[in-house]
Write an enzyme that holds these catalytic residues in place. Structure first.
Site, PDB file in Angstrom:
ATOM      1  N   LYS A 169       3.638   9.182   8.869  1.00 52.58           N
ATOM      2  CA  LYS A 169       3.353   8.583  10.174  1.00 52.58           C
ATOM      3  C   LYS A 169       4.269   9.103  11.300  1.00 52.58           C
ATOM      4  CE  LYS A 169       0.506   5.072   8.207  1.00 52.58           C
ATOM      5  NZ  LYS A 169       0.600   4.346   6.956  1.00 52.58           N
ATOM      6  N   ASP A 220       9.213   2.810   0.015  1.00 51.62           N
ATOM      7  CA  ASP A 220       8.197   3.489   0.806  1.00 51.62           C
ATOM      8  C   ASP A 220       8.383   3.084   2.263  1.00 51.62           C
ATOM      9  OD1 ASP A 220       5.919   4.435   2.035  1.00 51.62           O
ATOM     10  OD2 ASP A 220       4.518   3.646   0.525  1.00 51.62           O
ATOM     11  N   TYR A 267       0.851  -1.186   0.000  1.00 50.74           N
ATOM     12  CA  TYR A 267       0.000   0.000   0.000  1.00 50.74           C
ATOM     13  C   TYR A 267       0.883   1.231   0.000  1.00 50.74           C
ATOM     14  CZ  TYR A 267      -3.514   3.414   1.540  1.00 50.74           C
ATOM     15  OH  TYR A 267      -4.356   4.512   1.637  1.00 50.74           O
TER      16      TYR A 267
END
Ligand SMILES: *Cc1c(COP(=O)(O)O)cnc(C)c1O
Length: 452
Positions: free
Chosen positions: A290, A241, A146
């Site tokens: 995050k 990522d 994702y």
């Protein structure tokens, strides 16, 4: 107003009138586990309190950012102080320089970085830079990874897309979908043959540094180095990522685990040739989010200086943001990093491994098939017997058993991610007492999982 107006039930009803499914991000709706999501009234340390007055030990941590626990006094003070100096300037400010310096200091491949407002923005922008740098359109991603809700990256994505068993998303144009090639995770042969056939069209491979949005999948030995080598041999780029794994899997994210060991050569910079893989490899671009915002909206993308200097106003790639580098967000990020020292990572590792043993014991005692997989201090639990190496594996688990386990834990005062496809998040506020509360709730939850 009646008392009832303040319950999660009534709030959810009210929300559903005006917000699709009552939520601003799909997994929060509890769609795959059923029931009403608790509306959170407040949070402190490792604990959440909902609108109904229930208290939960939190294993979601806002899906990663709350690595120092909720309402950490140092972070809250830093944000309060920043707020007193103004909420947003739309002009350069000290905090963004300091936060980017911190990122560059901590992560070896980072030479230059831009701050954005979410992980989605980070991957979207990194992709644009990669396409501009190579003059190519095609991007390769892996099933189950994702990368936020970027049009080009939603095909066979993890996270909510996995939770709701969606193949991708409606509203993505055929042209965009055509430019995205999805391969099975960890499949070196598939990567090699794709590059043999279409290498000259490929701008970049994007991969989660360690997949953690289909549950946690430990990358095969030197898989990321292999991707770097394969991409570079074809004149393509590698984007890792680390929005989820960054500053969580280890102090240097997953690159701290599978990057060159300390003392190895640093990544190529603007002037140098791309690294050739093997043990001395680096991604060309990386994305973050995050943890780096400590609970406020921050994302970042960065890497080789020559690539990042393609951004306007130096170069032809346009990328911008009214609130990018926001002073409250950078203050929260900096205060979070101030708490992330070696001791913090040692504690996160201990807590994570204790929890893994407790969960394994409880599920084994109850006779529930399960596998626990890790990526540094990250872990997740799959309700199946065999290890998970691909998205196909991840989908082949007993999600009904997970649902029973989830609800029994919630009943027992433990708030897990409401999906069988997510990592469990601990924080430095998860001390022995908190772990003990989880231990108390586990046996009944394991028995519930067993009662199919
Ligand atoms: C969460 C996540 C994103 C998206 O970040 P948002 O801030 O939710 O847009 C991208 N990539 C990975 C690996 C993620 O875990």
């Amino acid at each position: 107003m009646t008392l009832d107006e303040t319950t999660s039930e009534s709030l959810f009803d009210r929300a559903k009138q005006v917000i699709p499914a009552g939520v601003n991000s799909p997994v929060r709706a509890f769609g795959s586990v059923g029931g009403t999501p608790p509306f959170i009234a407040s949070a402190s340390g490792a604990l959440l309190t909902d609108a109904d007055g229930h208290e939960y030990v939190d294993l979601v941590g806002s899906w990663g950012p709350m690595i120092l626990g909720h309402a950490n006094p140092r972070v809250v003070d830093a944000v309060r102080e920043a707020a007193g100096r103004g909420l947003s300037f739309g002009a350069p400010q000290t905090g963004e320089v300091s936060l980017v310096e911190e990122l560059v200091r901590r992560v070896r491949p980072l030479r230059k970085v831009r701050l954005v407002n979410s992980g989605t923005e980070a991957t979207m922008s990194a992709l644009r830079v990669a396409r501009a740098a190579t003059g190519r359109d095609v991007v390769v991603k892996f099933a189950g990874c994702y990368h936020g809700h970027v049009d080009a990256l939603l095909a066979e994505a993890g996270s909510g897309v996995a939770t709701f068993a969606m193949p991708g998303s409606a509203g993505v144009t055929e042209g965009t979908a055509r430019d995205t090639i999805v391969l099975p995770y960890g499949d070196r042969d598939a990567v090699t043959s794709l590059f043999a056939e279409r290498g000259g069209e490929i701008a970049a491979i994007i991969t989660e540094a360690a997949p953690a949005n289909m549950g946690v999948v430990t990358p095969p030995e030197s898989f990321n180095a292999f991707l770097a080598q394969t991409a570079h041999a074809a004149g393509a780029l590698l984007i890792t990522d680390e929005v989820l794994t960054g500053f969580r899997a280890s102090a240097e994210g997953y690159y701290g685990i599978d990057g060159p060991t300390a003392g190895g050569t640093r990544a190529a910079d603007g002037a140098g040739a791309p690294p050739v893989g093997g043990s001395d490899w680096a991604p060309d671009l990386m994305t973050f989010g995050k943890v780096i915002g400590g609970g406020l909206p921050v994302g970042a993308f960065g890497g080789r200086a020559d690539l990042m200097d393609l951004l306007a106003p130096l170069g032809p790639v346009y990328q911008a943001g009214t609130l990018s580098g926001n002073p409250l967000a950078t203050a929260a990020g900096l205060a979070t990093f101030a708490g992330l020292d070696d001791a913090a990572y040692a504690q996160l590792a201990r807590t994570s491994s204790t929890l893994q043993s407790l969960v394994a014991d409880a599920l084994t005692t109850a006779g529930v098939p399960h596998v626990i997989q890790t990526a540094g201090t990250l872990f997740s639990v799959f309700f199946r017997e065999q290890p998970v190496t691909t998205y196909e594996d991840a989908k082949d688990q007993d999600t009904a058993a997970f649902g029973r386990f989830f609800h029994a834990l919630l009943e027992g005062g433990v708030y897990l991610p409401p999906s069988a496809f997510e990592a469990w998040f601990v924080s430095t506020a998860h001390d022995e007492q908190i772990v003990d509360r989880i231990a108390q709730a586990l046996p009944a939850a394991a028995r519930a999982a067993a009662q199919g």
